[in-house]
Design a protein around this motif. Structure first.
Motif, short mmCIF file in Angstrom:
data_model
loop_
_atom_site.label_atom_id
_atom_site.label_comp_id
_atom_site.label_asym_id
_atom_site.label_seq_id
_atom_site.Cartn_x
_atom_site.Cartn_y
_atom_site.Cartn_z
N ILE A 43 11.10 -2.50 -24.41
CA ILE A 43 11.44 -2.71 -23.01
C ILE A 43 11.04 -4.14 -22.61
CG2 ILE A 43 11.16 -1.91 -20.64
CD1 ILE A 43 12.33 0.25 -22.42
N ALA A 44 12.01 -4.92 -22.16
CA ALA A 44 11.71 -6.27 -21.66
C ALA A 44 11.21 -6.16 -20.22
CB ALA A 44 12.94 -7.15 -21.72
N ILE A 45 10.10 -6.81 -19.94
CA ILE A 45 9.51 -6.79 -18.60
C ILE A 45 9.72 -8.15 -17.95
CG2 ILE A 45 7.45 -6.35 -17.22
CD1 ILE A 45 8.28 -3.95 -18.96
N SER A 46 10.57 -8.18 -16.92
CA SER A 46 10.74 -9.39 -16.11
C SER A 46 9.52 -9.50 -15.19
CB SER A 46 12.03 -9.27 -15.31
OG SER A 46 12.13 -10.30 -14.36
N ILE A 47 8.82 -10.61 -15.26
CA ILE A 47 7.47 -10.69 -14.69
C ILE A 47 7.44 -10.81 -13.16
CG2 ILE A 47 7.03 -13.18 -14.73
CD1 ILE A 47 4.73 -10.36 -16.11
N GLY A 48 8.58 -11.15 -12.55
CA GLY A 48 8.60 -11.24 -11.09
C GLY A 48 7.99 -12.53 -10.57
N ASP A 49 7.71 -12.57 -9.28
CA ASP A 49 7.13 -13.76 -8.64
C ASP A 49 5.65 -13.83 -8.97
OD1 ASP A 49 5.96 -15.54 -6.60
OD2 ASP A 49 7.96 -15.51 -5.74
N LEU A 50 5.26 -14.87 -9.67
CA LEU A 50 3.87 -14.99 -10.12
C LEU A 50 2.88 -15.24 -9.00
CD1 LEU A 50 4.33 -16.86 -13.51
CD2 LEU A 50 3.45 -14.55 -13.17
N GLY A 99 8.58 -23.29 -18.46
CA GLY A 99 8.21 -23.61 -17.08
C GLY A 99 6.72 -23.74 -16.93
N LYS A 100 6.31 -24.62 -16.04
CA LYS A 100 4.89 -24.80 -15.78
C LYS A 100 4.71 -25.21 -14.32
CE LYS A 100 0.79 -27.20 -17.62
NZ LYS A 100 0.04 -26.00 -17.99
N PHE A 101 3.87 -24.52 -13.63
CA PHE A 101 3.57 -24.84 -12.23
C PHE A 101 2.24 -24.22 -11.87
CE2 PHE A 101 5.86 -20.85 -12.30
CZ PHE A 101 5.22 -20.06 -11.35
N ILE A 102 1.73 -24.57 -10.72
CA ILE A 102 0.45 -24.01 -10.27
C ILE A 102 0.72 -22.73 -9.48
CG2 ILE A 102 -1.57 -24.40 -8.82
CD1 ILE A 102 -1.24 -27.41 -9.41
N ILE A 103 0.12 -21.64 -9.91
CA ILE A 103 0.26 -20.37 -9.19
C ILE A 103 -0.47 -20.49 -7.86
CG2 ILE A 103 -0.37 -17.92 -9.21
CD1 ILE A 103 -0.05 -17.99 -12.27
N LYS A 104 0.22 -20.15 -6.79
CA LYS A 104 -0.35 -20.21 -5.44
C LYS A 104 -0.29 -18.81 -4.84
CE LYS A 104 0.98 -25.03 -4.70
NZ LYS A 104 1.75 -25.99 -3.86
N PRO A 105 -1.36 -18.03 -5.01
CA PRO A 105 -1.35 -16.63 -4.58
C PRO A 105 -0.88 -16.43 -3.15
CG PRO A 105 -3.33 -17.09 -5.84
CD PRO A 105 -2.65 -18.40 -5.61
N ASP A 118 0.21 -10.34 0.64
CA ASP A 118 -1.03 -10.21 1.42
C ASP A 118 -2.23 -9.76 0.59
OD1 ASP A 118 0.47 -7.80 1.17
OD2 ASP A 118 -0.75 -6.86 2.72
N ILE A 119 -1.96 -9.12 -0.57
CA ILE A 119 -3.09 -8.67 -1.40
C ILE A 119 -3.10 -9.33 -2.78
CG2 ILE A 119 -3.27 -6.44 -0.24
CD1 ILE A 119 -1.83 -5.19 -2.67
N ALA A 120 -2.18 -10.24 -3.03
CA ALA A 120 -2.07 -10.84 -4.36
C ALA A 120 -3.31 -11.65 -4.73
CB ALA A 120 -0.83 -11.74 -4.41
N TYR A 121 -3.84 -11.39 -5.91
CA TYR A 121 -4.98 -12.10 -6.49
C TYR A 121 -6.27 -11.97 -5.66
CZ TYR A 121 -1.48 -14.21 -9.54
OH TYR A 121 -0.46 -14.40 -10.45
N LYS A 122 -6.35 -10.92 -4.88
CA LYS A 122 -7.56 -10.71 -4.06
C LYS A 122 -8.45 -9.60 -4.61
CE LYS A 122 -5.55 -12.45 0.23
NZ LYS A 122 -5.15 -12.15 1.63
N LYS A 123 -8.19 -9.23 -5.86
CA LYS A 123 -8.96 -8.19 -6.55
C LYS A 123 -8.86 -6.84 -5.84
CE LYS A 123 -12.10 -11.49 -8.71
NZ LYS A 123 -13.49 -11.91 -8.98
N ASN A 124 -7.78 -6.66 -5.08
CA ASN A 124 -7.52 -5.36 -4.47
C ASN A 124 -6.97 -4.42 -5.54
OD1 ASN A 124 -7.55 -7.34 -2.33
ND2 ASN A 124 -6.84 -5.74 -0.98
N LYS A 125 -7.13 -3.14 -5.30
CA LYS A 125 -6.53 -2.16 -6.18
C LYS A 125 -5.05 -2.06 -5.84
CE LYS A 125 -7.08 2.54 -7.91
NZ LYS A 125 -7.83 3.81 -7.79
#
Length: 304
Positions: A4-11, A63-69, A279-286
């Motif tokens: 199964i190929a997983i398209s990773i979505g918006d990083l 591709g290379k860029f800075i992830i901005k949560p 709103d919860i991305a990269y905030k260590k939320n469940k």
């Protein structure tokens, strides 16, 4: 075991966290191949403070860029699109059995000059097929006759011949014997008092049933009672005239467990039925893994 190929979505969203946290469960039922490169995977995992599993197999997406949560950026939009098209190509070349997509952000795609409103539109254009967007879970599935268009444009899209083709294609893909079709107007127009779109819907239903030689499609149902407990005892497949007509009740009832399935195309594609949750991305939320795991399970089921 299916690949199964997983398209990773918006990083910048929750997709990578979902992929990393669900990997141990997913790898027991399929062989996932994640469409992302090592550098961005390492950057995202570091921000999440999560370890990268040793068996986390990648299909490189340049591709290379800075992830901005939690931020809308053209770089993340472009990368999520490239990850998706990479997955499509793998499936088209039979290198994987199906693809599962993690959430993209439509505004990010727009900033990146990606001229599509979502995954389904890309698939429709890529394969030259009338892809059908169906969302739900075994308790309730809704198919959308119109998708990402302004509400004011929906009535003009209610065309007898186009709806007939949609109904026949939908039946061909789901093979269900009892499918509800919703009206467009309040009270399904009360016999034309509140609009004439239902005339086209009725004619399309009659023609579809005649061609199928069976009374498959029922309706048009009155929209405000279509999803009542009594109707849901009779139907679990619905054809809805516009986006929120189907998704508002679906998400009210089965928000965490529902998925998105693309029908009427030559590859298998399923997806989570939620957004990037900036709103919860990269905030260590469940984060909930239910929709993603269900999407993977359905992809496996469809590819058997």
């Amino acid at each position: 075991m299916q690949k199964i190929a997983i398209s990773i979505g918006d990083l910048n969203g929750v997709g990578l966290q979902i992929a990393l946290e669900a990997h141990e469960k997913i790898k027991k039922i399929c062989k996932p191949i994640y469409c992302i490169n090592k550098d961005l995977l390492k950057e995202g995992a570091k921000l999440l403070d999560l370890d990268i599993p040793k068996d986390f197999e990648l299909e490189k997406v340049k591709g290379k860029f800075i992830i901005k949560p939690g931020t809308v950026t053209k770089e993340a939009g472009a990368y999520s699109f490239d990850s998706f098209t990479t997955a499509i190509k793998l499936a088209s070349k039979k290198k994987v059995d199906a693809i599962v997509t993690l959430p993209i952000n439509k505004e990010s795609w727009n900033k990146a000059d990606v001229h599509y409103k979502g995954h389904t539109e890309v698939l429709r254009d890529y394969f030259g097929k009338d892809a059908i967007m169906m969302l739900g879970c075994p308790k309730l599935f809704v198919a959308l006759y119109t998708e990402h268009i302004a509400l004011r444009k929906v009535a003009k899209k209610i065309d007898e011949d186009k709806l007939l083709n949609f109904l026949l294609d939908f039946y061909k893909n789901v093979k269900q014997s009892n499918i509800a079709v919703l009206g467009l107007n309040p009270h399904a127009s009360d016999n034309g008092v509140l609009g004439d779109e239902e005339i086209h819907i009725i004619k399309a239903i009659k023609k579809a049933n005649k061609q199928l030689g069976e009374n498959i499609f029922k309706g048009p149902l009155v929209p405000d009672t279509a999803f009542s407990p009594m109707n849901r005892k009779n139907y679990n497949y619905y054809v809805c005239m516009y986006h929120d007509q189907g998704l508002a009740p679906l998400k009210a009832l089965y928000f965490e467990e529902s998925i998105n399935v693309s029908l009427n195309i030559p590859i298998i594609r399923t997806s989570v039925d939620h957004g990037t949750a900036f709103d919860i991305a990269y905030k260590k939320n469940k984060v909930s893994l239910k929709s993603y795991i269900n999407a993977v399970k359905e992809a496996i089921n469809l590819s058997k």
